[in-house]
Design a protein around this motif. Structure first.
Motif, mmCIF file in Angstrom:
data_model
loop_
_atom_site.group_PDB
_atom_site.id
_atom_site.type_symbol
_atom_site.label_atom_id
_atom_site.label_comp_id
_atom_site.label_asym_id
_atom_site.label_seq_id
_atom_site.Cartn_x
_atom_site.Cartn_y
_atom_site.Cartn_z
ATOM 1 N N PHE A 134 -9.283 -4.048 -2.344
ATOM 2 C CA PHE A 134 -7.987 -3.796 -1.718
ATOM 3 C C PHE A 134 -7.976 -2.393 -1.133
ATOM 4 C CE2 PHE A 134 -7.193 -6.990 -4.938
ATOM 5 C CZ PHE A 134 -6.314 -7.869 -4.317
ATOM 6 N N MET A 135 -7.190 -2.197 -0.093
ATOM 7 C CA MET A 135 -7.046 -0.880 0.509
ATOM 8 C C MET A 135 -6.088 -0.053 -0.341
ATOM 9 S SD MET A 135 -8.125 1.147 2.766
ATOM 10 C CE MET A 135 -9.032 0.045 3.824
ATOM 11 N N ARG A 136 -6.505 1.129 -0.669
ATOM 12 C CA ARG A 136 -5.678 2.064 -1.429
ATOM 13 C C ARG A 136 -4.529 2.537 -0.521
ATOM 14 N NH1 ARG A 136 -8.711 6.232 -5.008
ATOM 15 N NH2 ARG A 136 -6.986 7.320 -5.973
ATOM 16 N N PRO A 137 -3.286 2.692 -1.040
ATOM 17 C CA PRO A 137 -2.182 3.198 -0.210
ATOM 18 C C PRO A 137 -2.528 4.583 0.361
ATOM 19 C CG PRO A 137 -1.340 2.315 -2.276
ATOM 20 C CD PRO A 137 -2.842 2.352 -2.397
ATOM 21 N N ALA A 138 -2.090 4.846 1.564
ATOM 22 C CA ALA A 138 -2.425 6.099 2.248
ATOM 23 C C ALA A 138 -1.951 7.326 1.475
ATOM 24 C CB ALA A 138 -1.823 6.097 3.647
#
Length: 190
Positions: free
Chosen positions: A80-84
């Protein structure tokens, strides 16, 4: 005067140094504040699960070949993409095991909600106890290059350690979780 400058000036006055009017000044003190301020801010944010800096986000599944290969190589099924704005991943809301890997969060669930520490840059929202602790952490970093004093550095670091403990207690008194927040607590903040 911005809150960042105020924190820098708190650090400078703790050292017995003159204050600065703006971060872009061409003085040694301003240059050292620019160099160390954001690192100290991030260090203190990472040091505790602060209630004011807690965020939660549903994570976006990544389907790229490289990301999937990274997940599998580390024993996980999903990436999953980590939150910015994620400074430190704390936990998944379903308590599933996970592993941060750069900008990815790896786990074995196909839908993930992450509880994390946000990289807050707006110092005006920092609680007073956090701000005071941050000023002494910054002072400890400035003591040697600005004042050429290791004794002063140790003194500022000792004060920081005392203040950060008090800030943690104040944070806990205001409803911050002792360990990890419950999902209901996070949802109430949204």
């Amino acid at each position: 005067m911005t809150a960042d400058i105020a924190i820098c000036n708190m650090a400078l006055t703790a050292l017995g140094h003159e204050t600065i009017a703006a971060p872009h000044e061409r003085t040694k003190a301003a240059g050292l504040c620019r160099l160390h301020y954001h690192g100290a801010r991030r260090e203190l944010l990472e040091a505790h699960h602060w209630a004011f800096a807690t965020g939660a986000a549903d994570l976006a599944l990544v389907h790229g070949v490289a990301e999937t290969a990274t997940a599998r190589a580390l024993g996980y099924a999903f990436a999953f993409m980590r939150p910015a704005d994620c400074l430190k991943a704390r936990r998944l809301t379903d308590d599933a095991p996970f592993e941060p890997a750069g900008r990815l969060i790896l786990c074995n669930v196909d839908k993930a909600r992450l509880i994390y520490t946000r990289d807050l840059t707006e110092s005006a929202v920092f609680p007073a106890a956090f701000t005071r602790a941050l000023s002494f952490l910054l002072a400890s970093l400035l003591a040697v290059p600005l004042m050429q004093s290791q004794k002063l550095e140790r003194s500022m670091l000792e004060k920081y350690l005392s203040l950060v403990e008090a800030a943690r207690e104040t944070d806990a008194d205001q409803g911050a979780p002792a360990g990890e927040p419950s999902v209901a607590w996070i949802e109430a903040r949204r």
